[in-house]
Structure formats: C-alpha cells, structure tokens
Design a protein around this motif. Structure first.
Motif, PDB file in Angstrom:
ATOM      1  N   GLU A 101       0.873  -1.171   0.000  1.00 28.82           N
ATOM      2  CA  GLU A 101       0.000   0.000   0.000  1.00 28.82           C
ATOM      3  C   GLU A 101       0.908   1.217   0.000  1.00 28.82           C
ATOM      4  O   GLU A 101       1.518   1.544   1.010  1.00 28.82           O
ATOM      5  CB  GLU A 101      -0.914  -0.012   1.224  1.00 28.82           C
ATOM      6  CG  GLU A 101      -1.912  -1.142   1.187  1.00 28.82           C
ATOM      7  CD  GLU A 101      -2.860  -1.140   2.370  1.00 28.82           C
ATOM      8  OE1 GLU A 101      -2.952  -0.100   3.062  1.00 28.82           O
ATOM      9  OE2 GLU A 101      -3.492  -2.165   2.598  1.00 28.82           O
ATOM     10  N   LEU A 102       1.007   1.866  -1.142  1.00 26.33           N
ATOM     11  CA  LEU A 102       1.935   2.976  -1.313  1.00 26.33           C
ATOM     12  C   LEU A 102       1.289   4.299  -0.942  1.00 26.33           C
ATOM     13  O   LEU A 102       0.107   4.504  -1.193  1.00 26.33           O
ATOM     14  CB  LEU A 102       2.398   3.040  -2.771  1.00 26.33           C
ATOM     15  CG  LEU A 102       3.066   1.782  -3.307  1.00 26.33           C
ATOM     16  CD1 LEU A 102       3.423   1.954  -4.778  1.00 26.33           C
ATOM     17  CD2 LEU A 102       4.298   1.447  -2.501  1.00 26.33           C
ATOM     18  N   PRO A 103       2.077   5.224  -0.371  1.00 27.39           N
ATOM     19  CA  PRO A 103       1.538   6.555  -0.105  1.00 27.39           C
ATOM     20  C   PRO A 103       1.300   7.284  -1.424  1.00 27.39           C
ATOM     21  O   PRO A 103       1.869   6.933  -2.457  1.00 27.39           O
ATOM     22  CB  PRO A 103       2.644   7.229   0.715  1.00 27.39           C
ATOM     23  CG  PRO A 103       3.880   6.483   0.394  1.00 27.39           C
ATOM     24  CD  PRO A 103       3.458   5.075   0.053  1.00 27.39           C
ATOM     25  N   ASP A 104       0.445   8.297  -1.391  1.00 31.30           N
ATOM     26  CA  ASP A 104       0.102   9.063  -2.581  1.00 31.30           C
ATOM     27  C   ASP A 104       1.205  10.081  -2.867  1.00 31.30           C
ATOM     28  O   ASP A 104       1.091  11.262  -2.538  1.00 31.30           O
ATOM     29  CB  ASP A 104      -1.250   9.755  -2.391  1.00 31.30           C
ATOM     30  CG  ASP A 104      -1.747  10.418  -3.655  1.00 31.30           C
ATOM     31  OD1 ASP A 104      -1.278  10.038  -4.756  1.00 31.30           O
ATOM     32  OD2 ASP A 104      -2.599  11.313  -3.550  1.00 31.30           O
ATOM     33  N   VAL A 105       2.302   9.586  -3.451  1.00 28.02           N
ATOM     34  CA  VAL A 105       3.438  10.429  -3.816  1.00 28.02           C
ATOM     35  C   VAL A 105       3.586  10.354  -5.334  1.00 28.02           C
ATOM     36  O   VAL A 105       3.735   9.247  -5.868  1.00 28.02           O
ATOM     37  CB  VAL A 105       4.739   9.933  -3.126  1.00 28.02           C
ATOM     38  CG1 VAL A 105       5.937  10.721  -3.604  1.00 28.02           C
ATOM     39  CG2 VAL A 105       4.599  10.008  -1.611  1.00 28.02           C
ATOM     40  N   PRO A 106       3.522  11.482  -6.029  1.00 30.16           N
ATOM     41  CA  PRO A 106       3.611  11.457  -7.492  1.00 30.16           C
ATOM     42  C   PRO A 106       4.864  10.710  -7.971  1.00 30.16           C
ATOM     43  O   PRO A 106       5.962  10.952  -7.490  1.00 30.16           O
ATOM     44  CB  PRO A 106       3.676  12.941  -7.881  1.00 30.16           C
ATOM     45  CG  PRO A 106       3.011  13.654  -6.746  1.00 30.16           C
ATOM     46  CD  PRO A 106       3.364  12.852  -5.514  1.00 30.16           C
ATOM     47  N   GLY A 107       4.672   9.788  -8.924  1.00 22.76           N
ATOM     48  CA  GLY A 107       5.770   9.034  -9.515  1.00 22.76           C
ATOM     49  C   GLY A 107       6.191   7.797  -8.760  1.00 22.76           C
ATOM     50  O   GLY A 107       6.947   6.971  -9.277  1.00 22.76           O
ATOM     51  N   LEU A 108       5.731   7.632  -7.529  1.00 24.67           N
ATOM     52  CA  LEU A 108       6.166   6.503  -6.707  1.00 24.67           C
ATOM     53  C   LEU A 108       5.714   5.165  -7.288  1.00 24.67           C
ATOM     54  O   LEU A 108       6.520   4.252  -7.464  1.00 24.67           O
ATOM     55  CB  LEU A 108       5.644   6.659  -5.276  1.00 24.67           C
ATOM     56  CG  LEU A 108       6.069   5.573  -4.289  1.00 24.67           C
ATOM     57  CD1 LEU A 108       7.573   5.639  -4.044  1.00 24.67           C
ATOM     58  CD2 LEU A 108       5.323   5.729  -2.979  1.00 24.67           C
TER      59      LEU A 108
END
Length: 123
Positions: free
Chosen positions: A48-55
């Motif tokens: 579950e990835l944080p909402d960070v652009p490009g991640l």
C-alpha cells in the motif's frame, strides 16, 4: 527474476518436496511438475503505497521497499528513505552503505493516553 536466472511459473501448488541430491519437485494442480534448485514462496502480499507522485511507476525498480534487503541492487548509489518512524529512516540509511544518503522520516505515532487506572480516558 530473469535477471537472477529465475523463471516464473504460474499455477496452484498441490505438493512440494525436496529431492535426493538437492533441489525440489513441485506438483501443480493442472498435472504439471516442475523441478528447481530453489523455491521462492510468495503469499500475494500487496504494498500500500503513499500518494506520492511518480512513486507507483518507479516501485520495484528505482524505488525499493528496503535498502537493507536490496543492498546489492543499490550498492554505491545515493539513497533516500521516505517514511518510517523517526530513527528508523536513519538506521535504514546508515545500514545501506550508500554514500550521499538522504532520509525523510515521519514521527512515530504517540502511544494512546491512559488514565491512572491504565484504561483509556473517557471521551
């Protein structure tokens, strides 16, 4: 996997057993059997990835879940660490052996407050 000499075989395993002389035989539900020197058991875990652009686009290539686990892949490269309680990111960067490390930790959550009796306070 291919970069490490591995091959991905999809199927439902019905049996896995070690072979005399080394290696394994894995029987699949569709009747196939596969022999291998090593097994990699996966569980279907989803990050579950944080909402960070490009991640998300870089996940598993330039962005790895742990520089300790992926130390070989990031050897001799600058590294940045995003997230984790304060102190965790410093330990993570410090243990990577990478020069030019940058760490961005988040504070650890505060423990829940309790009353003198040890139970949570009434709200």
């Amino acid at each position: 996997m291919a970069a490490y000499g591995g091959e991905i075989t999809e199927g439902t395993v019905t049996r896995a057993r070690p072979l005399d002389g080394g290696g394994f035989q894995v029987d699949l539900a569709d009747g196939r059997s596969v022999r291998a020197r090593r097994l990699l058991v996966t569980t279907g875990l989803v990050d579950e990835l944080p909402d960070v652009p490009g991640l998300a686009e870089r996940w598993g290539r330039e962005v790895l879940h742990c520089p300790y686990c992926h130390g070989w892949e990031v050897r001799d490269q600058p590294i940045g660490v995003l997230g984790g309680p304060r102190g965790w990111s410093r330990r993570c960067c410090g243990g990577s052996g990478a020069s030019g490390s940058r760490c961005s930790g988040t504070p650890a959550p505060s423990p829940p407050r309790t009353s003198a009796s040890g139970s949570p306070p009434a709200v």
